[in-house]
Design an enzyme around this catalytic site. Sequence first.
Site, mmCIF file in Angstrom:
data_model
loop_
_atom_site.group_PDB
_atom_site.id
_atom_site.type_symbol
_atom_site.label_atom_id
_atom_site.label_comp_id
_atom_site.label_asym_id
_atom_site.label_seq_id
_atom_site.Cartn_x
_atom_site.Cartn_y
_atom_site.Cartn_z
ATOM 1 N N TYR A 75 1.828 -0.076 8.956
ATOM 2 C CA TYR A 75 1.772 1.233 9.626
ATOM 3 C C TYR A 75 2.767 2.243 9.039
ATOM 4 O O TYR A 75 2.378 3.330 8.609
ATOM 5 C CB TYR A 75 1.978 1.075 11.139
HETATM 6 N N1 LIG Z 1 -0.068 7.616 19.752
HETATM 7 C C1 LIG Z 1 1.052 7.659 19.072
HETATM 8 O O1 LIG Z 1 2.107 7.292 19.551
HETATM 9 C C2 LIG Z 1 1.040 8.188 17.646
HETATM 10 C C3 LIG Z 1 2.269 8.541 17.086
HETATM 11 C C4 LIG Z 1 2.293 9.036 15.800
HETATM 12 C C5 LIG Z 1 1.128 9.178 15.076
HETATM 13 N N2 LIG Z 1 -0.065 8.830 15.638
HETATM 14 C C6 LIG Z 1 -1.268 8.999 14.824
HETATM 15 O O2 LIG Z 1 -2.187 9.839 15.500
HETATM 16 C C7 LIG Z 1 -3.494 9.554 15.035
HETATM 17 C C8 LIG Z 1 -4.433 9.443 16.206
HETATM 18 O O3 LIG Z 1 -4.063 8.312 16.969
HETATM 19 P P1 LIG Z 1 -4.100 8.287 18.568
HETATM 20 O O4 LIG Z 1 -2.716 8.093 19.020
HETATM 21 O O5 LIG Z 1 -4.874 9.429 19.081
HETATM 22 O O6 LIG Z 1 -4.839 6.886 18.815
HETATM 23 P P2 LIG Z 1 -6.370 6.545 19.149
HETATM 24 O O7 LIG Z 1 -6.716 7.058 20.475
HETATM 25 O O8 LIG Z 1 -6.527 5.091 18.906
HETATM 26 O O9 LIG Z 1 -7.171 7.381 18.065
HETATM 27 C C9 LIG Z 1 -7.456 6.898 16.771
HETATM 28 C C10 LIG Z 1 -8.887 7.188 16.473
HETATM 29 O O10 LIG Z 1 -9.219 6.743 15.150
HETATM 30 C C11 LIG Z 1 -10.453 6.046 15.224
HETATM 31 N N3 LIG Z 1 -10.590 5.108 14.114
HETATM 32 C C12 LIG Z 1 -10.055 3.866 13.982
HETATM 33 N N4 LIG Z 1 -10.456 3.307 12.826
HETATM 34 C C13 LIG Z 1 -11.268 4.225 12.221
HETATM 35 C C14 LIG Z 1 -12.012 4.233 11.024
HETATM 36 N N5 LIG Z 1 -12.017 3.179 10.186
HETATM 37 N N6 LIG Z 1 -12.764 5.325 10.719
HETATM 38 C C15 LIG Z 1 -12.799 6.373 11.559
HETATM 39 N N7 LIG Z 1 -12.131 6.431 12.715
HETATM 40 C C16 LIG Z 1 -11.374 5.363 13.045
HETATM 41 C C17 LIG Z 1 -10.429 5.356 16.571
HETATM 42 O O11 LIG Z 1 -11.748 5.003 16.971
HETATM 43 P P3 LIG Z 1 -11.941 3.887 18.148
HETATM 44 O O12 LIG Z 1 -11.320 4.486 19.367
HETATM 45 O O13 LIG Z 1 -13.416 3.764 18.258
HETATM 46 O O14 LIG Z 1 -11.228 2.663 17.651
HETATM 47 C C18 LIG Z 1 -9.835 6.451 17.441
HETATM 48 O O15 LIG Z 1 -10.799 7.365 17.865
HETATM 49 C C19 LIG Z 1 -3.374 8.300 14.177
HETATM 50 O O16 LIG Z 1 -3.380 8.656 12.811
HETATM 51 C C20 LIG Z 1 -2.027 7.727 14.561
HETATM 52 O O17 LIG Z 1 -1.447 6.968 13.529
HETATM 53 C C21 LIG Z 1 -0.128 8.334 16.913
#
Ligand SMILES: NC(=O)c1ccc[n+]([C@@H]2O[C@H](COP(=O)([O-])OP(=O)(O)OC[C@H]3O[C@@H](n4cnc5c(N)ncnc54)[C@H](OP(=O)(O)O)[C@@H]3O)[C@@H](O)[C@H]2O)c1
Length: 318
Positions: free
Chosen positions: A176
Amino acid sequence: MWFYLVTLVGLYYLLRWYREKQVVSNLQEKHVFITGCDSGFGNLLARQLDRRGMKVLAACLTEKGAAELRNKTSDRLETVILDVTNTESIVAATQWVKERVGNRGLWGLVNNAGISIPSGPNEWMNKEDFAKILEVNLLGVIEVTLSMLPLVRKAKGRVVNVSSILGRISVFGGGYCISKYGVEAFSDSLRRELCYFGVKVAIIEPGFFQTAISNSDRHFSHVKMLWDRASSEVKEIYDKKFLLSYLSELKILLGKMSTEDLSLVTDCMEHALTSRHPRTRYSAGWDAKLFYIPLSYLPTCLSDALFYRSSLKPDKAL
Ligand SMILES: NC(=O)c1ccc[n+]([C@@H]2O[C@H](COP(=O)([O-])OP(=O)(O)OC[C@H]3O[C@@H](n4cnc5c(N)ncnc54)[C@H](OP(=O)(O)O)[C@@H]3O)[C@@H](O)[C@H]2O)c1
């Protein structure tokens, strides 16, 4: 002396505020393509930009996620199924976007899709575990960007890459943090190359937020799976006591210390897409601003000391 200093700082912030609040014109005619819209930040951003009247092209991983999003939004918003690890899927999505944006080009590309599992102590993992995350979070971002770039260049638009504060400081093992450091490096070189074409690149660096990716139950069961799978040698070094301490640290990081309000992140993304003068980097969340970002500037010996936990020291360590 203090008076002049405070006035100068005040003037700087006033000027910055005035510059950044200027909005680009004809927002209603602009298309924005967002990956990973099934849930979390991507889902909220799609709804937010739709409410603002922009033409949202939302990419979801599943048909279920896409249908749920369409139910909550206007007819303007369109969805497509995209797996960022699959070249054919990216090519098809690019063609789909091309047909919609026509000669106007694509104003905004938001690389948001991401995963965070498997994560855990490096020694408990194998090469495939690292590759799984890098495929989505780094190579996915790169391939989608390269594919959509001609369309973004045509619109003199924006690329918004979702990194993390873990792209500044690595606090746990696995792919990650490596992937997010990679997103930072890719975005930096992209920004310098694309400025000649009027394309702006912004990096979003959220702290810890409560979404599916940071769900502590999912992380717990994966760490336990890694432990069960580990060799007897690893189990002897990192004993059960270490596993329990690791899990309780994880609980604090992903539970109590994470922020609920996802709009802190999507507001940054929206600003990067709609302001005439977007920032290069946006940090979102109190933990990012007050803890992780300052920590990333500290000398390594000090940041290492802050992360050192005697409870996490394996019994067999020297
Ligand atoms: N939440 C945090 O604390 C945090 C902090 C820093 C950065 N981020 C970043 O923010 C971004 C969004 O994450 P989030 O927190 O909103 O989490 P999330 O709700 O899990 O969103 C991630 C999305 O990416 C989709 N995904 C997973 N694998 C994929 C693939 N191979 N192709 C296309 N889509 C795919 C997931 O689909 P499914 O739901 O169907 O699996 C989900 O809709 C990510 O890049 C994450 O690293 C998050």
